[in-house]
Motif scaffolding. Structure first.
Motif, mmCIF file in Angstrom:
data_model
loop_
_atom_site.group_PDB
_atom_site.id
_atom_site.type_symbol
_atom_site.label_atom_id
_atom_site.label_comp_id
_atom_site.label_asym_id
_atom_site.label_seq_id
_atom_site.Cartn_x
_atom_site.Cartn_y
_atom_site.Cartn_z
ATOM 1 N N THR A 201 -3.558 -6.709 -17.093
ATOM 2 C CA THR A 201 -3.246 -7.769 -18.274
ATOM 3 C C THR A 201 -1.712 -7.438 -18.565
ATOM 4 O O THR A 201 -0.678 -8.275 -18.845
ATOM 5 C CB THR A 201 -4.023 -7.861 -19.381
ATOM 6 N N SER A 202 -1.363 -6.024 -18.798
ATOM 7 C CA SER A 202 0.158 -5.829 -19.163
ATOM 8 C C SER A 202 1.098 -5.995 -18.079
ATOM 9 O O SER A 202 2.261 -6.579 -18.247
ATOM 10 C CB SER A 202 0.272 -4.182 -19.406
ATOM 11 N N SER A 205 1.397 -9.808 -18.145
ATOM 12 C CA SER A 205 2.238 -10.249 -19.387
ATOM 13 C C SER A 205 3.686 -10.092 -19.169
ATOM 14 O O SER A 205 4.583 -10.946 -19.683
ATOM 15 C CB SER A 205 1.561 -9.525 -20.657
ATOM 16 N N SER A 208 4.713 -12.782 -16.328
ATOM 17 C CA SER A 208 4.734 -14.348 -16.736
ATOM 18 C C SER A 208 5.714 -14.862 -17.795
ATOM 19 O O SER A 208 5.946 -15.730 -17.742
ATOM 20 C CB SER A 208 3.142 -14.413 -17.522
ATOM 21 N N LYS A 209 6.594 -13.651 -18.322
ATOM 22 C CA LYS A 209 7.614 -14.249 -19.188
ATOM 23 C C LYS A 209 9.013 -14.485 -18.498
ATOM 24 O O LYS A 209 9.972 -14.905 -19.119
ATOM 25 C CB LYS A 209 7.710 -12.900 -20.378
#
Length: 321
Positions: A201-202, A205, A208-209
């Motif tokens: 997830t890290s 994240s 995805s930005k």
């Protein structure tokens, strides 16, 4: 997700996993796995192009084959107990562990970032829980498969420079560790699975930005802070001490009941994975000098929280043991 009906498929994805976790017979488990597969396939179509259609077909065929083998073995095993071994093999096919991983890298290469992240994390929960519900004799039979998967996860990622390929072969290796953790303690299995999802997830994240559509290069982000956090997350995924990924592998080795040859194979696979992770991130980490790390822009609250989440589990283990 532009379409509101995607929420229905997300609900099917989540509810089917809970159905597998709470099932008390093989029929309910099979139904949960089928609903999980049917709930994920519509989520693959983010751009609605031909590569996503190809990925959906490549995902559908082995998943359907695994479900067919599972329910057929469950029915026939009531008459012939020797065929129960096909049930964990069917789950290994659905998980994409080596040597049943032939469908996993091509599917990951054709997916967008969000479906690929779901395939790496959430789609592993239901088959892993199904394997954990098998008796001890069946779980011991798949320990060689777990060792092969851990070794292949290390070998396959050595010459990879693409973030998707790295995460794919890392997933194959970590799935082998999850299968071994089934033979140790159920709480360790849940903790390992939860930690693996958090680390991915890290990474997701951070990726995805960015405005890049490919997400192929490992260090495509321009901000040094994001590159540094991405490097630490990848090293934690590889199991570098004292990060949290190392702590979970250490717990598996401490409490597992697998044979020494299986444990040796797991360690060799983890060392090979750590080798190519270090080779990719070593130059990046060396570029951050001590003076730069002490700047105020690097010591934000998010940065401190990230380091605490990566280092705190080791200090807790040293405190209790």
């Amino acid at each position: 997700m532009k379409s509101p009906n995607k929420l229905l498929f997300v609900f099917l994805l989540v509810s089917s996993t809970y159905l597998v976790a709470s099932s008390s017979n093989w029929l309910t488990t099979w139904m949960g796995l089928e609903i999980n597969m049917l709930g994920y396939i519509p989520l693959v179509f983010m751009k609605e192009n031909t590569s996503e259609s190809e990925a959906a077909v490549k995902y559908l065929i082995p998943q359907s084959l695994g479900s067919t083998i599972f329910i057929s073995s469950a029915i026939i095993s009531s008459y012939f107990n020797n065929l129960q071994i096909l049930m964990p093999i069917a789950m290994c096919l659905k998980l994409g562990v080596a040597p049943f991983h032939f469908w996993f890298p091509p599917v990951m290469a054709s997916l967008q970032l969000m479906p690929a992240f779901i395939l790496l994390t959430w789609q592993k929960i239901a088959p892993i829980l199904a394997v954990s519900s098998f008796n001890m004799q069946l779980t011991k039979m798949i320990m060689p498969i777990a060792m092969i998967s851990a070794l292949w996860g290390g070998i396959g990622g050595i010459n990879q420079t693409d973030i998707r390929s790295l995460l794919t072969y890392s997933s194959i290796g970590h799935t082998g560790w999850m299968l071994v953790s089934i033979n140790s303690n159920y709480s360790i299995l849940i903790a390992y699975l939860f930690t693996y999802i958090l680390i991915n997830t890290s990474i997701y994240s951070l990726l995805s930005k960015e405005d890049s559509k490919s997400y192929k290069q490992l260090f495509s982000v321009k901000e040094p802070m994001k590159i540094f956090i991405l490097s630490i997350s990848i090293l934690s995924l590889g199991g570098l001490p004292p990060l949290v990924g190392f702590v979970m592998k250490l717990l598996v080795l401490m409490f597992t009941e697998a044979k020494m040859m299986i444990i040796f194979g797991l360690i060799i696979g983890a060392l090979m994975s750590l080798f190519y992770y270090l080779s990719l991130t070593f130059s990046t980490l060396l570029s951050f000098t001590k003076t730069y790390l002490t700047k105020s822009q690097m010591m934000s609250k998010q940065m401190m929280l990230f380091f605490l989440s990566q280092i705190l589990p080791l200090t807790m283990i040293l405190f209790f043991f």
